[in-house]
Design an enzyme around this catalytic site. Sequence first.
Site, mmCIF file in Angstrom:
data_model
loop_
_atom_site.group_PDB
_atom_site.id
_atom_site.type_symbol
_atom_site.label_atom_id
_atom_site.label_comp_id
_atom_site.label_asym_id
_atom_site.label_seq_id
_atom_site.Cartn_x
_atom_site.Cartn_y
_atom_site.Cartn_z
ATOM 1 N N GLY A 50 1.555 6.116 5.053
ATOM 2 C CA GLY A 50 1.215 5.752 6.612
ATOM 3 C C GLY A 50 1.017 4.288 6.643
ATOM 4 O O GLY A 50 0.270 3.607 5.793
ATOM 5 N N ASN A 103 -1.777 2.146 4.150
ATOM 6 C CA ASN A 103 -0.848 1.572 3.207
ATOM 7 C C ASN A 103 -1.543 -0.029 3.554
ATOM 8 O O ASN A 103 -1.577 -0.915 2.643
ATOM 9 C CB ASN A 103 0.599 1.157 3.557
ATOM 10 C CG ASN A 103 1.392 2.643 3.163
ATOM 11 O OD1 ASN A 103 0.729 3.423 2.706
ATOM 12 N ND2 ASN A 103 2.588 2.788 3.533
ATOM 13 N N GLY A 107 13.410 -9.861 5.586
ATOM 14 C CA GLY A 107 14.049 -9.357 4.441
ATOM 15 C C GLY A 107 14.101 -10.489 3.173
ATOM 16 O O GLY A 107 13.097 -11.348 3.101
ATOM 17 N N THR A 114 9.818 0.896 0.151
ATOM 18 C CA THR A 114 8.809 1.793 1.225
ATOM 19 C C THR A 114 7.317 1.005 0.840
ATOM 20 O O THR A 114 6.980 0.879 -0.249
ATOM 21 C CB THR A 114 8.524 3.165 0.799
ATOM 22 O OG1 THR A 114 9.960 3.775 0.763
ATOM 23 C CG2 THR A 114 7.797 3.820 1.846
ATOM 24 N N ASP A 129 3.986 -3.428 4.808
ATOM 25 C CA ASP A 129 2.804 -2.952 5.058
ATOM 26 C C ASP A 129 1.926 -3.841 4.019
ATOM 27 O O ASP A 129 0.865 -4.399 4.420
ATOM 28 C CB ASP A 129 2.436 -1.523 4.761
ATOM 29 C CG ASP A 129 3.054 -0.483 5.740
ATOM 30 O OD1 ASP A 129 3.257 -1.158 6.833
ATOM 31 O OD2 ASP A 129 3.413 0.694 5.164
ATOM 32 N N ASN A 163 4.327 -13.134 1.076
ATOM 33 C CA ASN A 163 5.636 -12.888 0.559
ATOM 34 C C ASN A 163 5.536 -12.205 -1.016
ATOM 35 O O ASN A 163 6.365 -11.648 -1.507
ATOM 36 C CB ASN A 163 6.623 -13.982 0.550
ATOM 37 C CG ASN A 163 7.061 -14.312 1.988
ATOM 38 O OD1 ASN A 163 7.262 -13.290 2.764
ATOM 39 N ND2 ASN A 163 7.798 -15.571 2.186
ATOM 40 N N SER A 175 5.390 -5.642 -4.586
ATOM 41 C CA SER A 175 5.215 -4.179 -4.309
ATOM 42 C C SER A 175 6.568 -3.584 -4.401
ATOM 43 O O SER A 175 6.588 -2.139 -4.574
ATOM 44 C CB SER A 175 4.718 -4.119 -2.885
ATOM 45 O OG SER A 175 5.537 -4.269 -1.699
ATOM 46 N N GLY A 228 7.057 4.216 -4.592
ATOM 47 C CA GLY A 228 5.898 4.669 -3.595
ATOM 48 C C GLY A 228 5.376 3.498 -3.100
ATOM 49 O O GLY A 228 5.291 2.369 -3.508
HETATM 50 O O1 RIB Z 1 5.808 1.569 6.120
HETATM 51 C C1 RIB Z 1 5.962 2.794 5.150
HETATM 52 C C2 RIB Z 1 5.093 4.048 5.662
HETATM 53 O O2 RIB Z 1 5.712 4.334 6.906
HETATM 54 C C3 RIB Z 1 5.186 5.125 4.824
HETATM 55 O O3 RIB Z 1 4.201 5.324 3.899
HETATM 56 C C4 RIB Z 1 5.088 6.289 5.712
HETATM 57 O O4 RIB Z 1 4.116 7.172 5.790
HETATM 58 C C5 RIB Z 1 5.578 5.803 7.140
HETATM 59 O O5 RIB Z 1 4.424 5.711 8.096
#
Ligand code: RIB
Length: 291
Positions: free
Chosen positions: A41, A45, A204, A230, A234, A258, A264, A269
């Site tokens: 989320g 995150n 990016g 992913t 965040d 950065n 990360s 995950g």
């Molecule tokens: O930004 C990555 C997140 O986006 C994931 O962890 C997922 O839950 C979505 O909210």
Amino acid sequence: MNKPKITVIGSINLDMVTSTDHVPVQGETLMGQNFEMIPGGKGANQAVAAARLGADVNMIGRVGDDLFGQLLLDNLVKNGVNNDGVKPVTDCHSGIATIIVSDHDNRIIVTPGANEWVTPQYVERFLPMLLQSDYVILQLEIPLETIEYVTGYCYENEIKVILNPAPIQPLPEVIQEQVTYLTPNESEVKGVQASPDQLIVTLGKEGVKYYDEGKAQIVKGYRVEAVDTTGAGDTFNGALAVGLAQGWSIKQAIQFANAAGALSVQTFGAQDGMPTLEEVKRFLQVRERFE
Ligand code: RIB
């Protein structure tokens, strides 16, 4: 360092992550290589990222009363995030993100569930947390009326706000005027009309663009081998808030963010690879020596 105080208002999801060597086309069934359920989320995150970097972090959000709700609450505590602002919603599932990871990149579908109940009335119960914050961080996986309510409240009370406009949707002008910074990526920025000095645009591998008195500046990114992107955005947002909350310049805060983002992506995950303050400092020392 002063311990920055940050409140994150946003989504808390369980990420259901399937890894595959190619993405199925319509009507195709294929065998995946791996499956994991990982706390995620964008809101959670960002909260975890800021807490790992030494900030005092409050999370305001909601989970479901399903199997995953308690797991998501415990995960926040495990990562040093105060979850007093996270209450379960009765008869509702937790936010779920269905994620396909392929070729070191991801595709995500979020089903919000309990995140829909992060309403203005709910957030109102926790306003004292906002008043004690150096920065409030928001994203767009909770209702837009809540974003408008929070940005209005923070504006009136001179509380600084970072809005990460993801996933992008049309944003009322008043929200864009009242936030301190917006942090879109290259594609999200097309849906944003804020003044340039409010913009911190992630590009990016090319780094990050910000504006100094209307003049565009680029802070270069760090090239690393990505395992899973992913949560990289965040991590960037959480780290940016930590840097800015300490009174660093935008450029310094972006360099720090950065580095955190680059670290990360080297682990699978969203939250697992988020670095600690020590890890970011070490990374920056080594990079400064060799670049
Ligand atoms: O930004 C990555 C997140 O986006 C994931 O962890 C997922 O839950 C979505 O909210």
